[in-house]
Write an enzyme that holds these catalytic residues in place. Sequence first.
Site, PDB file in Angstrom:
ATOM      1  N   HIS A   1       0.497   1.552  -3.614  1.00  0.00           N
ATOM      2  CA  HIS A   1      -0.858   2.038  -3.846  1.00  0.00           C
ATOM      3  C   HIS A   1      -0.818   3.110  -4.935  1.00  0.00           C
ATOM      4  CE1 HIS A   1      -4.677   4.113  -3.173  1.00  0.00           C
ATOM      5  NE2 HIS A   1      -5.080   2.939  -2.723  1.00  0.00           N
TER       6      HIS A   1
ATOM      7  N   CYS B   1       0.823  -1.204   0.000  1.00  0.00           N
ATOM      8  CA  CYS B   1       0.000   0.000   0.000  1.00  0.00           C
ATOM      9  C   CYS B   1       0.868   1.270   0.000  1.00  0.00           C
ATOM     10  CB  CYS B   1      -0.965  -0.044   1.184  1.00  0.00           C
ATOM     11  SG  CYS B   1      -2.307   1.165   1.121  1.00  0.00           S
TER      12      CYS B   1
END
Length: 452
Positions: free
Chosen positions: A389, A369
């Site tokens: 991400h 992420c």
Amino acid sequence: MKCLSLSPLLSPPSLSFSSSIKTPFLVALTSTPSKTHTPKRSSKSAKTLFPTTTTITTTTSLPPKKVLVPIGYGTEEMEAVILVDVLRRAGANVVVASVEPQLEIEASSGTRLVADTSISTCSDEIFDLIALPGGMPGSARLRDSEILRKITSKHAEEKRLYGAICAAPAITLQPWGLLRRKQMTCHPAFMDKLPTFRAVKSNLQVSGELTTSRGPGTAFEFALALVDQLFGESVAKEVGELLLMRTAEDNHKKEEFNEVEWSVDHSPHVLVPVANGSEEIEVVTVVDILRRAKVDVVVASVEKSLQILASRGIKLIADKSIDNAAESIYDLIILPGGIAGAERLHKSKVLKKMLKEQGSAGRIYGAICSSPTVLHRQGLLKGKRATAHPSVASKLTNEVVEGARVVIDGKLITSRGLATAIEFALAIVSKLFSHARARSVAEGLVFEYPKS
């Protein structure tokens, strides 16, 4: 204490309610998912997009939809956390209630969760949805809660939405008589406990007010089906995109460069540092899956307290402090994401020192992420290919591999986040042990995993 809860936050790509997905610990059963239609309660939604802290908000002045998620000793942590995270992300007011005498419970793979309140405070509340996570003995603990039985039975009698996943349809709802005249599914290991003529071998089954699903690997699909019924299809689709759900184009897309062996001659020792604001889905998924594979996982808090408040308001308790964790050497250090959590991990001097030593010693490390930015700021992505991400990928100056859900480069592993966390964790299992071990764990999760 009154039955209260927090509401949602974060992230992006797409979704299909009729995909075959994943599994918890025992038997793999590939089937064609089926779904019967339930009347939807829809409300108009407006999108608010922020890098990794997005919550779907509604334009109506009506009170938010209220959801009860009960937990107990042995509840499956991935199912509970994914349910809460996704529903809060959609705008629901989710109450996590313990059926135990205390608020803190130890989930099925050892994660310690802290409920918002006790189930006894919820007796007089009215909920739009009651969603039961599975796990054993968690499902039996829910079944044995007389207060929860009364709440759920009255709720079902009033034709309100309710759902259960994994062992919960067979172990909890069936003894309560709440599966009558319904079609349902559950984890493959418990299918023999359901009425044969109404049991369906699908990842997701919607039958009137009841929605059932199979296991941790189908928990995203289950949660999004509940969002669909609470808020409408457009909100469910939007949340699915924020979760980075798999699409036909990026299905299981993993890229590996500079391949090296990761296997060790002992039970792998893995550190997962956490902070206030860490993304709970990523923390719990990585820890749960690695522990299923028999990895020795230590969750360490970089905060002054062992208890941390994750990005969607879920309270997690770490195994030890980062100071105590630093006394050991780890084969692998994995950083969970969450914008605020990643920043707090970056500010930990102890963790910074551990990561530097991990890299210089040639040991394995990774991030998911927003946390690849932590590795980047510490010079640990230099000359490496990675992913992150979409909201933070542009901040990485190294080569970002477009389209890949998981990227491995030598002894570095990175992933995009949220719904890619299962693939990320299984890729780690495959590298530490074998593809066969990862596939076996995936079968238990009811997660569709490549044969080779």
